[in-house]
Design an enzyme around this catalytic site. Structure first.
Site: not given
Lengths: 283, 140, 109
Positions: A99, A102-103, A202-203, A240, A244
């Protein structure tokens, strides 16, 4: 001796009374390492029709769980970030690159987590950070793809996220991303499974209430990847989502599927204005 | 109050629940044995050791615990509802400042965490904290 | 040696003579308790860090015996007095016989 105060807050006291309705997150404020201020409460973005204020999931956790995230040494999610730092520097694949080739340093990724998922012109679709990492690995490094929700991948997303902590989530939902965003919104409000529950049930409708012994948050993903005390590892957004949807007793979409990419864009956009927190700590 | 069959049934099931609750610390005797082994049955004082534990743990897998026992030579932690009661023993060396520490422990169920300090004079001190371990709504 | 085991410690770089300092330690380790079963119902054998010690210039600060009830990625916070400049040595002992250690220097003045 001096310990970080571990007082039991009102949240914990209310857990004792699961029969009672309650709706408020706590009033605590979050600063990481005494340095990075985190916005955990702000006005809901205009497109979020049914919420006026948005809260980070951190505000729904007990004081003890909250404390894990206030110092990087206390945050076990940083173990994953450290693993990713090693991978960042490690040459892999036929092109002989890492990585870093390049970065440069991971800090050059500051701001990236805040705007993903994002429309990619070249690919003509919305991409996630995981997809961009795998694109780098296969196209530029000549390396093998990582599993979408695997440990190396989730650790790397956590590293990239960690350098954006404190920056406001700001994913674009207009222009070419709009169609994907609309698809994600549709999924958010679609009931699934034998329990016939949508994300919103729910959320959005029930945040602040108890689902058995769990204090329901608004389900924002600004804290992902999340170290869960339950499975003691970093968890990705799509893992996650899968959990759910499975809990509604449905067959789930696959991590990395177009459905979950769309849902990720939509759910991320509901948290526009909250700070990037990942890697966060939750129960 | 006229005792109908229905009321009697309700009354009966209530006492059953109470009886079940009172027998919660199923492994308590194991802990008593372990403590007896540690102390040799010596008298136990209280007040010189403090134990800080959450009243409610959001997940039993990672529960933050701290103790402070000025004058202790060593401190042993027990969890009386775990299959194995011993959690950890801290021995303090000459360069330890306070005789306290904090760590993170696993609790299988709602139970007592017990800290026993062996003081420098050979006496024992105890502190106890009940931690409720919740069962979450979402397995994730 | 178990995979992915890496010690981390947090110690101040400087202190005054006799000052009390706070030390935090964490080692990435699964802490397999010996209580869990695999998908076939077989008990997964216990594999934990069973002892942790902290010493300063050869003198002991703390010596901890760990049981399987210590959480994954064992974490300790405690306090030490530093009489002079020197080096902390932290050592973790694994059930499999591996020993992991790390050192930190501190300047007193």
């Amino acid at each position: 001796m001096k310990y970080t105060t571990i007082a039991i807050g009102s949240v914990a006291a209310l857990v004792l009374m699961p029969g009672l309705a309650m709706s408020d997150p706590d009033e605590d404020s979050l600063t990481i390492n005494g340095d990075i201020s985190i916005v955990t409460e702000t006005d809901a973005p205009a497109h979020t029709e049914n919420l006026s204020t948005i809260y980070s999931g951190w505000r729904f956790r007990s004081d003890e769980t909250q404390a894990f995230q206030m110092d990087d040494f206390d945050n076990p999610g940083m173990i994953g970030v450290e693993n990713a730092m090693v991978n960042w520097e490690t040459v892999d694949g036929s092109a002989g690159k890492s990585c870093a080739s390049c970065h440069e340093g991971p800090e050059t990724m500051a701001g990236v987590r805040a705007v993903y998922p994002k429309w990619n012109d070249e690919k003509g679709k919305v991409t996630t950070i995981e997809m961009e990492i795998n694109d780098c690995r296969t196209t530029h490094m000549g390396a093998q793809k990582w599993k979408y929700t695997g440990g190396d991948m989730t650790d790397m997303v956590a590293l990239i996220s960690s350098v954006s902590r404190g920056m406001p989530v700001n994913v674009a939902i207009d222009g070419p991303a709009k169609e994907t965003w609309e698809q994600g919104k549709e999924l958010y409000y679609t009931r699934t499974g034998q329990l016939e529950l949508s994300c919103a049930n729910c959320h959005e409708d029930s945040y602040g209430l108890m689902i058995r012994a769990d204090h329901l948050s608004q389900g924002h993903i600004n804290g992902f990847p999340t170290y869960r005390l339950k499975n003691t590892k970093l968890n990705s957004v799509h893992a996650r989502f899968k959990g759910c949807v499975r809990d509604t007793r449905a067959e789930t979409y696959k991590p990395g599927s177009t459905e979950f990419i769309a849902l990720e864009l939509y759910v991320a956009s509901r948290g526009n204005g909250l700070s990037v927190e990942g890697p966060s700590v939750r129960n | 109050m006229e005792m109908t069959r229905r009321k009697l049934l309700a009354f009966g099931s209530g006492t059953f629940v109470l009886a079940t609750l009172s027998s919660l610390p199923a492994f308590a005797t194991l802990t008593d044995d372990a403590i007896a082994e540690l102390t040799g049955g010596a008298d136990m004082g209280e007040g010189a050791i403090t134990l800080t534990a959450p009243e409610i743990a959001e997940n039993g897998n990672t529960v933050p615990i701290a103790f402070d026992a000025p004058g202790a030579a060593e401190v042993t932690l027990f969890a009386d509802g775990n299959p194995v009661p011993n959690v950890a023993t801290f021995k303090f060396g000459p360069l330890s400042a306070s005789r306290g520490a904090s760590t993170r422990i696993r609790l299988a169920t709602t139970q007592n965490v017990v800290a026993i300090a062996k003081m420098e004079d050979g006496s024992f001190q105890m502190a106890k904290a009940n931690v409720k371990v919740t069962i979450g709504g979402c397995g994730g | 040696m178990a995979s992915g085991v890496k010690p981390r410690v947090k110690v101040p770089k400087k202190a005054a003579a006799g000052e009390t300092i706070t030390i935090k330690t964490l080692i990435s380790h699964k802490m397999e308790s010996g209580q869990r079963k695999d998908d076939d119902g077989n008990v997964i054998p216990r594999s934990i860090i069973n002892r942790f010690t902290a010493d300063f210039n050869g003198e002991n600060v703390i010596d901890v015996t760990l049981e399987p009830a210590i959480s994954t990625n064992p974490y300790f916070q405690f306090e030490a007095v530093v009489p002079e400049s020197g080096e902390f040595k932290f050592t973790w002992y694994d059930d499999d016989g591996s020993v992991y250690d790390t050192t930190k220097k501190i300047t007193v003045g």
